[in-house]
Design an enzyme around this catalytic site. Structure first.
Site, PDB file in Angstrom:
ATOM      1  N   SER A 108      28.648  71.425  32.635  1.00  0.00           N
ATOM      2  CA  SER A 108      27.302  71.040  33.089  1.00  0.00           C
ATOM      3  C   SER A 108      26.796  71.828  34.307  1.00  0.00           C
ATOM      4  CB  SER A 108      27.237  69.536  33.344  1.00  0.00           C
ATOM      5  OG  SER A 108      28.314  69.109  34.150  1.00  0.00           O
ATOM      6  N   ASP A 171      28.392  61.707  34.726  1.00  0.00           N
ATOM      7  CA  ASP A 171      29.214  61.953  33.532  1.00  0.00           C
ATOM      8  C   ASP A 171      30.683  61.649  33.815  1.00  0.00           C
ATOM      9  OD1 ASP A 171      30.140  62.959  31.110  1.00  0.00           O
ATOM     10  OD2 ASP A 171      30.109  65.048  31.779  1.00  0.00           O
TER      11      ASP A 171
HETATM   12  C1  LIG Z   1      33.641  64.230  31.711  1.00  0.00           C
HETATM   13  S1  LIG Z   1      34.271  65.235  32.974  1.00  0.00           S
HETATM   14  C2  LIG Z   1      32.901  66.135  33.540  1.00  0.00           C
HETATM   15  C3  LIG Z   1      32.369  67.166  32.601  1.00  0.00           C
HETATM   16  C4  LIG Z   1      31.175  67.923  33.117  1.00  0.00           C
HETATM   17  N1  LIG Z   1      30.143  67.030  33.639  1.00  0.00           N
HETATM   18  C5  LIG Z   1      30.561  68.777  32.024  1.00  0.00           C
HETATM   19  O1  LIG Z   1      29.674  68.292  31.306  1.00  0.00           O
HETATM   20  O2  LIG Z   1      30.954  69.939  31.913  1.00  0.00           O
HETATM   21  C6  LIG Z   1      34.520  64.098  34.279  1.00  0.00           C
HETATM   22  C7  LIG Z   1      35.044  64.718  35.559  1.00  0.00           C
HETATM   23  O3  LIG Z   1      34.909  63.770  36.610  1.00  0.00           O
HETATM   24  C8  LIG Z   1      35.993  63.930  37.519  1.00  0.00           C
HETATM   25  N2  LIG Z   1      36.043  62.688  38.310  1.00  0.00           N
HETATM   26  C9  LIG Z   1      36.641  61.503  38.028  1.00  0.00           C
HETATM   27  N3  LIG Z   1      36.304  60.572  38.941  1.00  0.00           N
HETATM   28  C10 LIG Z   1      35.470  61.174  39.826  1.00  0.00           C
HETATM   29  C11 LIG Z   1      34.739  60.739  40.971  1.00  0.00           C
HETATM   30  N4  LIG Z   1      34.822  59.463  41.399  1.00  0.00           N
HETATM   31  N5  LIG Z   1      33.954  61.624  41.614  1.00  0.00           N
HETATM   32  C12 LIG Z   1      33.849  62.911  41.191  1.00  0.00           C
HETATM   33  N6  LIG Z   1      34.511  63.386  40.118  1.00  0.00           N
HETATM   34  C13 LIG Z   1      35.294  62.524  39.437  1.00  0.00           C
HETATM   35  C14 LIG Z   1      37.167  64.224  36.623  1.00  0.00           C
HETATM   36  O4  LIG Z   1      38.179  64.878  37.350  1.00  0.00           O
HETATM   37  C15 LIG Z   1      36.516  65.122  35.549  1.00  0.00           C
HETATM   38  O5  LIG Z   1      36.630  66.476  35.892  1.00  0.00           O
END
Ligand SMILES: C[S@@+](CC[C@H](N)C(=O)[O-])C[C@H]1O[C@@H](n2cnc3c(N)ncnc32)[C@H](O)[C@@H]1O
Length: 303
Positions: A108, A171
């Site tokens: 993203s 996300d």
């Molecule tokens: C579904 S992936 C994101 C994919 C990305 N948005 C994309 O579309 O390319 C979710 C990410 O959130 C991170 N994550 C988990 N909890 C989080 C938090 N509280 N704050 C920020 N990042 C977090 C995870 O490590 C993971 O890399």
């Protein structure tokens, strides 16, 4: 607990839906020259290697970007008439094509960075240390400020943003049951501080049961229906309107875990509903689905 790694899922049908929606929203914001704010609260790695061990484990990109690319190619060759050649769709494909030749897929923040302009104020938050390292590298030559922080904390800290118009992408991995409530709480709090912001929230659609990959047993899925509950909470929030798109590739069944996914958009820009209908029509043409009945674009709340 940070066990989720998006590299296992990069470029799947859910990423394609999410990133097409992101392109649609940012292109609508780009219609005005006035700068805007963008925050990606759960940004991931930035760029994914589709040949990595993780990506090849379940080859999820074959349900999304790789299938889409090969169907477009096939259609182009056979009929000289590309399916899904709308400007919006082409814009997404052009972004992906900057990576796919190297067997990479843009996450993203990279999709957003292709559309952000000089003067726009953009942040990407990621909590996982390795994912953040990769994100930081990926964002180096972009205008996006990568933050090694909790995405909800950043959201709280930057709102109301400068400039005062713009969008937030939320996300999360939804690994734990409590993450759904975390999203509801974060969004409820955020709209009190920034009621005019555009909020895009990705969510999975999950069957009641699924097959355990290790034991092959059918087990109950405690997260099924939590996305639907979250949507009903969003429609009750104090925002002007709420738009929802969902795209399902499979029928909910005993074995299937995620049978589709969706994006819920609070305060969508004008005419985004038309963009989303176009996205859904194109996806239904290009990515074969066993479940067209549950795919839809709908208003959950209107002005
Ligand atoms: C579904 S992936 C994101 C994919 C990305 N948005 C994309 O579309 O390319 C979710 C990410 O959130 C991170 N994550 C988990 N909890 C989080 C938090 N509280 N704050 C920020 N990042 C977090 C995870 O490590 C993971 O890399």
């Amino acid at each position: 607990m940070l066990s989720y790694q998006h590299s296992f899922h990069a470029g799947n049908h859910a990423d394609v839906l999410k990133h097409l929606t992101l392109v649609a929203v940012l292109e609508r914001l780009n219609l005005k020259t006035k700068p805007y704010f963008f925050l990606d609260t759960h940004a991931g790695d930035g760029i994914y290697n589709l040949n990595s061990e993780q990506a090849l484990q379940n080859s999820e990109a074959k349900t999304g970007i790789l299938q889409l690319e090969s169907n477009r190619q096939l259609d182009n060759d056979e009929n000289n008439n590309v399916k899904g050649n709308s400007a919006l769709f082409n814009s997404y494909v052009n972004i992906v094509n900057q990576y796919i030749g190297e067997q990479q897929y843009p996450g993203s923040p990279m999709v957003a960075s292709a559309l952000l302009r000089k003067g726009d104020n953009a942040f990407a938050a990621e909590l996982h240390p390795q994912a953040f390292e990769s994100l930081q590298r990926s964002c180096r030559r972009t205008g996006i400020k990568a933050q090694h922080r909790d995405g909800y904390e950043v959201l709280n800290a930057v709102l109301p943003p400068t400039p005062n118009r713009g969008a937030v992408l939320i996300d999360p991995p939804y690994e734990q049951v409590c993450e759904y409530q975390q999203v509801i709480d974060a969004v409820t709090k955020a709209i009190k501080r920034w009621p005019i912001g555009i909020y895009m929230i990705w969510y999975p659609l999950l069957s009641d049961t699924r097959e355990d990959r290790r034991t092959n047993e059918i087990v109950n899925n405690p997260k099924s229906a939590l996305s639907e509950k979250m949507l009903s909470q969003f429609s009750g929030l104090n925002v002007k309107s709420v738009l929802n798109i969902q795209f399902c590739t499979l029928k909910p069944s005993q074995k299937v875990g995620m049978y589709g996914s969706g994006m819920c958009i609070l305060n969508p820009p004008w005419q985004l509903d038309n963009d989303l209908k176009e996205i859904l029509m194109t996806l239904q043409k290009i990515l074969p689905s066993d479940n067209n009945e549950l795919s839809k674009v709908e208003w959950l709340k209107t002005e």
